[in-house]
Design a protein around this motif. Sequence first.
Motif, short mmCIF file in Angstrom:
data_model
loop_
_atom_site.label_atom_id
_atom_site.label_comp_id
_atom_site.label_asym_id
_atom_site.label_seq_id
_atom_site.Cartn_x
_atom_site.Cartn_y
_atom_site.Cartn_z
N GLU A 112 -7.90 2.61 -0.04
CA GLU A 112 -9.06 2.98 -0.26
C GLU A 112 -9.25 3.87 -1.28
O GLU A 112 -10.96 4.28 -1.63
CB GLU A 112 -8.63 4.81 1.03
CG GLU A 112 -8.81 4.03 2.09
CD GLU A 112 -8.18 4.78 3.55
OE1 GLU A 112 -8.15 6.91 2.49
OE2 GLU A 112 -8.73 5.15 4.50
N GLY A 113 -8.78 3.70 -1.93
CA GLY A 113 -8.67 3.93 -3.93
C GLY A 113 -9.42 2.86 -4.32
O GLY A 113 -9.80 1.85 -3.70
N MET A 114 -10.19 3.04 -5.50
CA MET A 114 -10.77 2.00 -6.55
C MET A 114 -10.12 1.45 -7.80
O MET A 114 -8.83 2.32 -6.86
CB MET A 114 -11.75 3.07 -7.79
CG MET A 114 -13.32 3.87 -6.92
SD MET A 114 -13.61 3.14 -5.80
CE MET A 114 -14.36 1.95 -7.37
N VAL A 115 -9.99 0.00 -7.68
CA VAL A 115 -9.58 -0.84 -8.19
C VAL A 115 -10.04 -1.50 -9.76
O VAL A 115 -11.41 -1.78 -9.15
CB VAL A 115 -9.05 -2.08 -7.79
CG1 VAL A 115 -7.73 -2.79 -8.39
CG2 VAL A 115 -8.52 -1.32 -6.85
N LEU A 134 0.71 -1.19 -0.12
CA LEU A 134 0.14 -0.12 -0.46
C LEU A 134 1.09 1.66 0.09
O LEU A 134 -0.07 2.44 -0.46
CB LEU A 134 -0.79 0.19 1.42
CG LEU A 134 -2.38 -0.89 1.12
CD1 LEU A 134 -2.55 -1.48 2.42
CD2 LEU A 134 -3.43 -0.88 0.29
N ASP A 135 2.01 1.53 0.15
CA ASP A 135 2.82 2.13 0.63
C ASP A 135 3.56 3.52 -0.71
O ASP A 135 3.63 2.56 -1.71
CB ASP A 135 3.84 2.06 0.85
CG ASP A 135 5.30 3.56 0.86
OD1 ASP A 135 4.88 3.94 2.01
OD2 ASP A 135 5.99 3.27 1.32
N GLY A 136 2.40 4.64 -0.57
CA GLY A 136 2.97 4.63 -1.97
C GLY A 136 1.94 5.50 -2.69
O GLY A 136 1.61 6.09 -4.23
N LEU A 137 0.96 4.50 -3.13
CA LEU A 137 -0.51 4.68 -4.19
C LEU A 137 -1.14 5.61 -3.56
O LEU A 137 -1.35 6.07 -2.47
CB LEU A 137 -1.08 3.42 -3.59
CG LEU A 137 -0.61 1.88 -4.32
CD1 LEU A 137 -1.41 0.91 -3.39
CD2 LEU A 137 0.03 1.42 -5.26
N ASP A 138 -1.42 5.99 -4.81
CA ASP A 138 -2.38 7.13 -4.75
C ASP A 138 -4.27 6.90 -4.89
O ASP A 138 -3.94 6.38 -5.48
CB ASP A 138 -2.30 8.53 -5.73
CG ASP A 138 -3.06 9.66 -5.88
OD1 ASP A 138 -3.66 9.87 -4.96
OD2 ASP A 138 -2.56 10.60 -6.56
N PRO A 139 -4.66 6.63 -4.02
CA PRO A 139 -5.84 6.77 -3.97
C PRO A 139 -7.16 7.61 -4.89
O PRO A 139 -7.80 7.02 -5.22
CB PRO A 139 -6.88 6.72 -2.32
CG PRO A 139 -5.15 7.08 -1.30
CD PRO A 139 -4.78 7.70 -2.58
N ALA A 140 -6.74 8.41 -5.37
CA ALA A 140 -6.91 9.65 -6.43
C ALA A 140 -7.13 8.83 -6.88
O ALA A 140 -7.60 9.28 -8.01
CB ALA A 140 -6.85 10.58 -5.89
N ARG A 141 -5.87 7.90 -7.73
CA ARG A 141 -5.76 7.98 -8.91
C ARG A 141 -6.34 6.01 -9.18
O ARG A 141 -6.22 5.55 -8.34
CB ARG A 141 -4.30 7.78 -9.22
CG ARG A 141 -3.96 8.97 -9.37
CD ARG A 141 -2.59 9.14 -9.56
NE ARG A 141 -2.01 8.78 -10.59
CZ ARG A 141 -0.39 8.17 -10.29
NH1 ARG A 141 0.19 8.49 -9.70
NH2 ARG A 141 0.28 7.39 -11.09
N ARG A 150 -14.31 -12.51 0.34
CA ARG A 150 -15.32 -11.59 -0.12
C ARG A 150 -14.17 -11.12 -1.42
O ARG A 150 -13.35 -10.54 -0.87
CB ARG A 150 -15.98 -10.77 0.33
CG ARG A 150 -15.81 -10.17 1.19
CD ARG A 150 -16.62 -9.33 2.07
NE ARG A 150 -16.72 -8.25 2.18
CZ ARG A 150 -16.50 -7.82 3.77
NH1 ARG A 150 -15.78 -8.86 4.25
NH2 ARG A 150 -15.59 -7.19 4.04
N CYS A 151 -14.78 -10.23 -2.46
CA CYS A 151 -14.29 -9.78 -3.61
C CYS A 151 -14.14 -8.55 -2.69
O CYS A 151 -14.83 -8.13 -1.98
CB CYS A 151 -15.07 -9.76 -4.39
SG CYS A 151 -13.73 -8.36 -6.34
N PRO A 152 -13.29 -7.31 -2.35
CA PRO A 152 -13.05 -6.52 -2.37
C PRO A 152 -14.20 -5.10 -2.25
O PRO A 152 -14.19 -5.35 -3.64
CB PRO A 152 -11.51 -5.50 -2.48
CG PRO A 152 -10.99 -7.19 -2.35
CD PRO A 152 -12.33 -8.29 -3.01
N GLU A 153 -14.56 -4.39 -2.34
CA GLU A 153 -15.64 -3.46 -2.34
C GLU A 153 -15.56 -2.81 -3.19
O GLU A 153 -16.00 -2.32 -3.94
CB GLU A 153 -16.31 -2.84 -1.34
CG GLU A 153 -16.83 -3.54 -0.33
CD GLU A 153 -18.44 -4.49 -1.05
OE1 GLU A 153 -19.14 -3.67 -1.94
OE2 GLU A 153 -18.89 -5.57 -0.76
#
Length: 322
Positions: free
Chosen positions: A222-225, A193-200, A251-254
């Motif tokens: 917290e971001g979209m995948v 998770l380090d360095g990921l941008d949840p806004a992208r 379960r599949c992550p939301e």
Amino acid sequence: MATGKPQLLFVHGIGRLRDSAADRRRWLQALAVGTRDAKMPDVISALTQGWLADVTFVNYSDLFNRQGAQGPAVVDLNNEHEVPFLAELLDSMLEELAEQFPLESSPQGARVIRDARFQLDAAIENRQAQGVGDIGRRLIGVTTTMLRLPGVCQAAQWMNGSTLLGQLAQVGRYLDRRAKKAELGAAIRSRVLDGLDPARPLVVVSHSLGTVVAYEALHEYEGMVPLWVTLGSPLALGAVVLDRLVPRPGRCPENVASWRNFWDRDDIIVGRPHLAEWIRPSMSGVKAVTERVESRGLWTHTATKYLEHGAVARPVIEALQS
């Protein structure tokens, strides 16, 4: 809605100490081969030059390899927690392999599985009379036999059964939830998770144990995948993995919009196409869509073998372009 330049995240599985830059390059090169196989050659330059997405290879191998050891992974044959887990894992693997190598169509493979099953059952049945160390040594015999499977016996990824067993032990170490032991899993997920941008937007390609790591990390993200790709995944290897996942039941992550799962019959680690049956869909109905691929040449349990397939590369490229 996530906007901006996409992020492409590679999450590796079991194995030796890795070189982040070298592995990133190899995975990208393999994905480029798959992109060409998917008849999308115009995208290759954008992919390999970093114009299409910011590409990160998550490397947590040093957390498993003590003091940066370069040699083969080893298993503690006297570990009263590790050895029983490995016995349970091998039991699930042999159960799956027995379905993949039926006697009527794969007599050689069926004989190998039968021999390995006999060895494992003997080790388990006599566990009361044996010490943990003796059972561990018998498990090396089981993995040595498994390496005789067609498509595996000529591959050089695992030098012997001891090396394979040592790498399989990494699965148990990651899933160990006991007090101090759970810190390893937390440290590995932190690397992801380090360095990921949840806004992208984030596209995740995970392999082997990396699919288990990604499963838990994405539940924290917290971001979209837009797309999660699992390759050679042990997520559906029965209770030994499934019942240890967090959150549970599986379960599949939301935040995952699409989940594509790929498996190869000659991959001895994979749990076959049970993900859609054993791991529940997300609240929005997203679940694993599984497809079998057949690798060319000698098989090894590597992400690059999967990435070279057009069927694997196409959804990755399309998700990055959307």
